[in-house]
Design a protein around this motif. Structure first.
Motif, PDB file in Angstrom:
ATOM      1  N   ASP A 192       0.888  -1.306  -0.021  1.00  0.00           N
ATOM      2  CA  ASP A 192       0.178  -0.125  -0.179  1.00  0.00           C
ATOM      3  C   ASP A 192       0.800   1.264  -0.064  1.00  0.00           C
ATOM      4  O   ASP A 192       0.453   2.420  -0.316  1.00  0.00           O
ATOM      5  CB  ASP A 192      -0.896  -0.026   1.329  1.00  0.00           C
ATOM      6  N   GLY A 193       2.023   1.120   0.123  1.00  0.00           N
ATOM      7  CA  GLY A 193       3.227   2.415   0.390  1.00  0.00           C
ATOM      8  C   GLY A 193       3.259   2.673  -0.845  1.00  0.00           C
ATOM      9  O   GLY A 193       3.704   4.015  -1.247  1.00  0.00           O
ATOM     10  N   TRP A 194       2.792   2.044  -2.155  1.00  0.00           N
ATOM     11  CA  TRP A 194       2.793   2.505  -3.478  1.00  0.00           C
ATOM     12  C   TRP A 194       1.587   2.986  -4.050  1.00  0.00           C
ATOM     13  O   TRP A 194       1.512   3.261  -5.488  1.00  0.00           O
ATOM     14  CB  TRP A 194       3.782   1.424  -4.384  1.00  0.00           C
ATOM     15  N   LEU A 195       0.522   2.996  -3.331  1.00  0.00           N
ATOM     16  CA  LEU A 195      -0.762   3.203  -3.607  1.00  0.00           C
ATOM     17  C   LEU A 195      -0.897   4.948  -3.642  1.00  0.00           C
ATOM     18  O   LEU A 195      -0.777   5.369  -2.380  1.00  0.00           O
ATOM     19  CB  LEU A 195      -1.938   2.712  -2.966  1.00  0.00           C
ATOM     20  N   THR A 196      -1.063   5.649  -4.444  1.00  0.00           N
ATOM     21  CA  THR A 196      -1.147   6.895  -4.244  1.00  0.00           C
ATOM     22  C   THR A 196      -2.344   7.285  -3.490  1.00  0.00           C
ATOM     23  O   THR A 196      -3.249   6.903  -3.668  1.00  0.00           O
ATOM     24  CB  THR A 196      -1.042   7.780  -6.110  1.00  0.00           C
ATOM     25  N   PRO A 197      -2.037   8.574  -2.721  1.00  0.00           N
ATOM     26  CA  PRO A 197      -3.335   9.275  -2.189  1.00  0.00           C
ATOM     27  C   PRO A 197      -4.552   9.485  -3.259  1.00  0.00           C
ATOM     28  O   PRO A 197      -5.674   9.304  -2.791  1.00  0.00           O
ATOM     29  CB  PRO A 197      -2.725  10.429  -1.633  1.00  0.00           C
ATOM     30  N   GLY A 204      -0.233   5.663 -11.837  1.00  0.00           N
ATOM     31  CA  GLY A 204       0.220   4.943 -10.777  1.00  0.00           C
ATOM     32  C   GLY A 204       1.541   4.524 -10.721  1.00  0.00           C
ATOM     33  O   GLY A 204       2.090   4.815 -11.900  1.00  0.00           O
ATOM     34  N   VAL A 205       2.039   3.802  -9.748  1.00  0.00           N
ATOM     35  CA  VAL A 205       3.683   3.329  -9.853  1.00  0.00           C
ATOM     36  C   VAL A 205       3.583   1.889 -10.681  1.00  0.00           C
ATOM     37  O   VAL A 205       2.746   1.114 -10.111  1.00  0.00           O
ATOM     38  CB  VAL A 205       4.132   2.898  -8.453  1.00  0.00           C
TER      39      VAL A 205
END
Lengths: 366, 366
Positions: free
Chosen positions: B135-140, B232-233
């Motif tokens: 989830d650290g790579w899920l953007t706000p 997204g990433v």
């Protein structure tokens, strides 16, 4: 009133080479903290009810200890005291805070150990991409990393996007000194500091990650420094998302700058990409000094691709002034392209849907 | 005890084609809510102190109204009542919650208007990439979009990553029905629903964005539906970041799958990329049924590139089982590659630094 307040501070407010910023106390606290950390001297006006936020911002910026509160400067009732000693309930609107520039290179030389670097052996450089614009594209991982470093190093507009807090030291520089900037970050880390090097977009895509590894390789005394790279959203993804799905199939990403590679290499790559019918995303299409590349690119691509090939021009995507233009290779006007643009040139199958979206089908006919 | 409890529910717990899930009440509330929203029938065990969280999870999943509380099933003291009526302080450990599958296609057909779609005219599809793993790579921005939709549509493992809450309806499907999935999402939106279509990585890079636009173009009755894509990433960025900065210069991104394009097109593109000395990121290198492509790719690239060309193999990057292998084109073993791998094949200048980082210098010699 400024001069009177400054005289009270009994120290030069700023030296000739320093930056003085006059700030309204009505700014949001985070913005105030960031600007206080990014200037030499400062005057803060419009106090009163804003005072608690101003005090907190000074603390976050590490400027509370030297900040001087001045009430009714040059008037008979004037008084002054350290901001830290002020009773917030007593602050009238006609008062000021004076933040002297210390003029001792505090922010750039011999940094003091910061909050993020309690253990000298824990120094490291984390290279972080901030995304193309709004904070909505900054990943939680990146936010978390930025919240734990003692120093942030990078091109000034990117450094400015990092929230200020107690213990964070800013090192903002110009746009074309990537290696110096990277070396400085590595040196700070070798001294035990935790340092973030920031880029726009993804630090791995024409960003600072390469510069940091290049700087590290060049200096054997920096080989022990731990370098980590954190992925992010790149500009090409933002432009693609706004347009629809132009990079939904195979694609290439190129910089059109010939600052670090000869134009002959760029040309050879453009021909290969065009011939292989890959979608092409173009970074750095033009700068103030490089003005001919877009026209050259267009000419080369037209030797291989249909004039009706779809081209997306994204400018400042993610910012308030964002624009997106959908055109064709034939109609593309190189004079309309500037430094803030990113181009996506479609493949032979890229099309505009009835709803205006640009997309590249996944299927390719033989 | 299950059978006894089920008998009490006086309705078939699930039909033959439905899913029954047995859940411990000790699961985290969010996980419980997600699983309750993603099954037909359920039994929840281990109540007692967990009851308030279980009740809340049932509510978030929209299952509270039909959930039945059963105390001491098959014992003399047994009793039952709707979960909504239970006094939390009275719940013994030896009790159960039975959630009947309603068997009326609630989740797939004729969806009721959801919390996110109060106004029928506001239906839209937002295509969201969840990033490659954590989830650290899920953007706000992506989190925010997901918090406001009434439906989430996608491949089951990605749908499973979206937190459950009141009013969110899940539509999880298999991996190879992208167009059906996309059409279903557009139909929901046309009916006034706000729908998220989710992908891993960036939805615009071999993700669902293209499928949604393809499905929309194919059906004129869906042209009015608003479709937005959120960047997204991508997996290539995650692998690149873990390796160092291999895509710091010009690069290409290709899928090695020949499911939607003939292998002749893949081969032609591989030759062009190799000849132009671009770094190459490879998605979908292999599947259960496609087992020869990596060897073919390696052979083609070796016709143009040095055997010592650096290759990065990232597997499950961002997950607990993540691994990263740095090898060369010569040494690359195609049998070691599986569906979870993403490859980055370096250019002629890509190298491994003294610290083990893989990076591509920005400078290219003529």
């Amino acid at each position: 009133a400024f001069a009177a307040a400054t005289a009270l501070a009994a120290t030069p407010l700023v030296r000739q080479t320093d930056v003085l910023t006059v700030l309204p106390g009505t700014l949001p606290e985070a913005e105030l903290a960031r600007r206080l950390a990014d200037t030499d001297g400062a005057i803060i006006m419009k106090l009163g009810r804003t005072f608690p936020a101003v005090r907190s911002a000074l603390e976050q910026a590490g400027r509370l200890d030297t900040a001087l509160y001045v009430e009714r400067a040059s008037m008979p009732e004037q008084r002054w005291m350290p901001v830290a000693d002020v009773d917030p309930s007593s602050v009238p609107y006609f008062s000021l805070v004076v933040v002297p520039g210390d003029g001792h290179g505090r922010r750039y030389d011999a940094p003091e150990p910061s909050a993020g670097a309690a253990d000298a052996a824990q120094g490291e450089v984390v290279v972080v991409g901030l995304g193309p614009g709004p904070d909505g594209w900054l990943t939680p991982e990146a936010s978390d990393e930025l919240s734990r470093v003692g120093h942030v190093v990078g091109y000034a507009p990117y450094v400015a996007r990092v929230p200020q807090r107690v213990g964070l030291v800013r090192h903002a520089s110009g746009n074309t000194v990537e290696i110096d900037r990277a070396t400085h970050a590595l040196e700070l880390a070798r001294a035990g500091e935790r340092v973030a090097v920031v880029s726009g977009g993804d630090a791995g895509v024409f960003g600072m990650a390469t510069a940091v590894l290049e700087a590290q390789e060049a200096r054997s005394d920096l080989h022990d420094v731990v370098v980590r790279v954190v992925p992010g959203v790149s500009a090409v993804q933002a432009v693609a998302a706004r347009a629809g799905a132009p990079i939904g199939g195979d694609f290439a990403v190129m910089s059109l700058s010939d600052r670090l590679k000869p134009w002959s290499v760029v040309e050879r790559r453009l021909r290969a990409v065009a011939d292989a019918d890959l979608v092409l995303a173009v970074y750095n299409p033009r700068s103030r000094s490089r003005t001919t590349q877009v026209a050259d690119m267009r000419r080369i691509l037209l030797e291989h691709r249909d004039p009706g090939t779809v081209v997306v021009v994204g400018r400042d995507v993610g910012r308030a002034e964002e624009s997106l233009v959908v055109t064709t290779l034939q109609e593309l006007d190189p004079e309309s392209i500037d430094m803030k643009c990113l181009l996506v040139v479609g493949s032979s199958t890229t099309r505009v849907s009835p709803t205006g979206a640009v997309w590249t089908p996944r299927s390719v006919e033989p």
